[in-house]
Write a protein that holds these residues in place. Structure first.
Motif, PDB file in Angstrom:
ATOM      1  N   LEU A  46     -11.871   0.197  -3.065  1.00 49.13           N
ATOM      2  CA  LEU A  46     -11.234   1.332  -2.410  1.00 49.13           C
ATOM      3  C   LEU A  46      -9.867   1.593  -3.019  1.00 49.13           C
ATOM      4  CD1 LEU A  46     -11.722   3.265  -0.012  1.00 49.13           C
ATOM      5  CD2 LEU A  46     -10.575   1.590   1.435  1.00 49.13           C
ATOM      6  N   VAL A  47      -9.078   0.527  -3.131  1.00 49.40           N
ATOM      7  CA  VAL A  47      -7.746   0.659  -3.698  1.00 49.40           C
ATOM      8  C   VAL A  47      -7.411  -0.630  -4.444  1.00 49.40           C
ATOM      9  CG1 VAL A  47      -6.578  -0.088  -1.582  1.00 49.40           C
ATOM     10  CG2 VAL A  47      -5.332   1.291  -3.199  1.00 49.40           C
ATOM     11  N   GLU A  48      -6.895  -0.477  -5.655  1.00 52.87           N
ATOM     12  CA  GLU A  48      -6.536  -1.627  -6.485  1.00 52.87           C
ATOM     13  C   GLU A  48      -5.141  -2.103  -6.106  1.00 52.87           C
ATOM     14  OE1 GLU A  48      -6.066  -2.541 -11.227  1.00 52.87           O
ATOM     15  OE2 GLU A  48      -7.490  -0.993 -10.590  1.00 52.87           O
ATOM     16  N   MET A  49      -5.012  -3.423  -5.977  1.00 51.60           N
ATOM     17  CA  MET A  49      -3.711  -4.021  -5.641  1.00 51.60           C
ATOM     18  C   MET A  49      -3.512  -5.236  -6.538  1.00 51.60           C
ATOM     19  SD  MET A  49      -4.150  -3.938  -1.514  1.00 51.60           S
ATOM     20  CE  MET A  49      -2.568  -4.674  -1.152  1.00 51.60           C
TER      21      MET A  49
ATOM     22  N   LYS B  43      -4.738   6.296   1.654  1.00 50.95           N
ATOM     23  CA  LYS B  43      -4.582   6.601   3.082  1.00 50.95           C
ATOM     24  C   LYS B  43      -5.590   5.805   3.911  1.00 50.95           C
ATOM     25  CE  LYS B  43      -4.647  10.467   6.398  1.00 50.95           C
ATOM     26  NZ  LYS B  43      -5.011   9.568   7.465  1.00 50.95           N
ATOM     27  N   LYS B  44      -6.827   5.696   3.429  1.00 50.46           N
ATOM     28  CA  LYS B  44      -7.853   4.921   4.122  1.00 50.46           C
ATOM     29  C   LYS B  44      -7.439   3.445   4.208  1.00 50.46           C
ATOM     30  CE  LYS B  44     -12.096   3.789   5.556  1.00 50.46           C
ATOM     31  NZ  LYS B  44     -12.496   3.959   6.922  1.00 50.46           N
ATOM     32  N   ALA B  45      -6.927   2.896   3.110  1.00 51.44           N
ATOM     33  CA  ALA B  45      -6.493   1.493   3.093  1.00 51.44           C
ATOM     34  C   ALA B  45      -5.337   1.271   4.064  1.00 51.44           C
ATOM     35  CB  ALA B  45      -6.108   1.072   1.679  1.00 51.44           C
ATOM     36  N   VAL B  46      -4.395   2.192   4.133  1.00 49.54           N
ATOM     37  CA  VAL B  46      -3.280   2.092   5.086  1.00 49.54           C
ATOM     38  C   VAL B  46      -3.831   2.110   6.512  1.00 49.54           C
ATOM     39  CG1 VAL B  46      -1.258   3.301   6.032  1.00 49.54           C
ATOM     40  CG2 VAL B  46      -1.486   2.992   3.552  1.00 49.54           C
ATOM     41  N   ASP B  47      -4.779   3.005   6.793  1.00 49.22           N
ATOM     42  CA  ASP B  47      -5.392   3.072   8.130  1.00 49.22           C
ATOM     43  C   ASP B  47      -6.096   1.763   8.487  1.00 49.22           C
ATOM     44  OD1 ASP B  47      -4.483   5.649   8.555  1.00 49.22           O
ATOM     45  OD2 ASP B  47      -6.395   6.603   8.032  1.00 49.22           O
ATOM     46  N   ILE B  48      -6.790   1.172   7.521  1.00 53.94           N
ATOM     47  CA  ILE B  48      -7.483  -0.104   7.752  1.00 53.94           C
ATOM     48  C   ILE B  48      -6.464  -1.168   8.172  1.00 53.94           C
ATOM     49  CG2 ILE B  48      -8.665  -2.025   6.584  1.00 53.94           C
ATOM     50  CD1 ILE B  48     -10.088   0.199   4.863  1.00 53.94           C
TER      51      ILE B  48
ATOM     52  N   LEU C 290       0.814  -1.220   0.000  1.00 63.20           N
ATOM     53  CA  LEU C 290       0.000   0.000   0.000  1.00 63.20           C
ATOM     54  C   LEU C 290       0.845   1.268   0.000  1.00 63.20           C
ATOM     55  CD1 LEU C 290      -2.782  -1.100   2.500  1.00 63.20           C
ATOM     56  CD2 LEU C 290      -3.091  -0.600   0.062  1.00 63.20           C
ATOM     57  N   GLN C 291       1.966   1.242   0.706  1.00 65.02           N
ATOM     58  CA  GLN C 291       2.803   2.437   0.783  1.00 65.02           C
ATOM     59  C   GLN C 291       3.556   2.707  -0.519  1.00 65.02           C
ATOM     60  OE1 GLN C 291       4.688   1.461   4.520  1.00 65.02           O
ATOM     61  NE2 GLN C 291       3.127   2.560   5.683  1.00 65.02           N
ATOM     62  N   GLU C 292       3.586   1.726  -1.413  1.00 68.46           N
ATOM     63  CA  GLU C 292       4.182   1.908  -2.734  1.00 68.46           C
ATOM     64  C   GLU C 292       3.209   2.577  -3.710  1.00 68.46           C
ATOM     65  OE1 GLU C 292       7.373   1.113  -3.889  1.00 68.46           O
ATOM     66  OE2 GLU C 292       7.794   0.832  -1.745  1.00 68.46           O
ATOM     67  N   LEU C 293       1.917   2.538  -3.386  1.00 65.72           N
ATOM     68  CA  LEU C 293       0.911   3.126  -4.267  1.00 65.72           C
ATOM     69  C   LEU C 293       0.944   4.649  -4.171  1.00 65.72           C
ATOM     70  CD1 LEU C 293      -2.128   0.776  -3.491  1.00 65.72           C
ATOM     71  CD2 LEU C 293      -0.571   0.671  -5.457  1.00 65.72           C
ATOM     72  N   PRO C 294       0.532   5.333  -5.244  1.00 67.37           N
ATOM     73  CA  PRO C 294       0.468   6.791  -5.181  1.00 67.37           C
ATOM     74  C   PRO C 294      -0.469   7.250  -4.062  1.00 67.37           C
ATOM     75  CG  PRO C 294       0.061   5.997  -7.430  1.00 67.37           C
ATOM     76  CD  PRO C 294       0.110   4.798  -6.540  1.00 67.37           C
ATOM     77  N   TYR C 295      -0.105   8.330  -3.398  1.00 64.87           N
ATOM     78  CA  TYR C 295      -0.912   8.847  -2.296  1.00 64.87           C
ATOM     79  C   TYR C 295      -2.265   9.321  -2.828  1.00 64.87           C
ATOM     80  CZ  TYR C 295      -2.605  11.492   1.625  1.00 64.87           C
ATOM     81  OH  TYR C 295      -3.386  11.952   2.655  1.00 64.87           O
ATOM     82  N   SER C 296      -3.316   8.927  -2.118  1.00 65.74           N
ATOM     83  CA  SER C 296      -4.668   9.399  -2.399  1.00 65.74           C
ATOM     84  C   SER C 296      -5.471   9.218  -1.125  1.00 65.74           C
ATOM     85  CB  SER C 296      -5.314   8.604  -3.545  1.00 65.74           C
ATOM     86  OG  SER C 296      -5.557   7.269  -3.128  1.00 65.74           O
TER      87      SER C 296
END
Length: 158
Positions: free
Chosen positions: A154-157, A95-100, A85-91
């Protein structure tokens, strides 16, 4: 080959094996489990594993429950997801996914055979929805990403 679907749980409470089975029965699925409902350890309070066979001709779905501070794999998985997640562009979504991932307290990991049937997908979705609702959780699926509460990606991985 298989892939994983997970529920990142924000709650320490968790459903019993009976509650999981009741939800699937209520949705009118026929399935078997290991351990079986009449096995002496089925009602084990602090359960870790449950195998769910939705079709005797296909591999069962293997469900594993890992807990923060108890299971070493929990911290390994948390760190792996944080690194990605920390490699993904900030959005806002990143940020929500990192918090989760930082705040989750349990991971429900479902090992799913890649030749899952259409009925198997419906069974899996019912199971994921129930676990997410019961544990204030977020769904993550390999090769897809992390989903929000309303089922939106929410975020594509990859």
């Amino acid at each position: 080959m298989s892939f994983y679907a997970r529920v990142f749980s924000m709650a320490e409470d968790y459903p019993s094996r009976f509650a999981i089975c009741d939800e699937l029965l209520e949705a009118e699925y026929e399935f078997s489990t290991f351990p079986g409902k009449f096995d002496e350890d089925f009602d084990e309070k602090d359960w870790k594993y449950l195998m769910l066979e939705y079709d005797p001709n296909h591999e069962p779905i293997r469900l594993e429950r890992n807990i923060k501070g108890v299971d070493p794999i929990f911290e390994e998985e948390r760190q792996e997801f944080l690194d990605v997640l920390q490699e993904l562009p900030y959005s806002k979504e990143q940020k929500k996914a990192v918090d989760i991932v930082k705040n989750m307290v349990q991971i429900y990991a479902l090992d799913v055979d890649e030749d899952i049937t259409e009925e198997g997908w419906q069974f899996l979705e019912t199971l994921l929805d129930f676990l997410a609702d019961a544990t204030d959780g977020y769904v993550q699926i390999d090769e897809e990403g992390i989903y929000g509460k309303e089922g939106e990606l929410l975020v594509e991985m990859e």
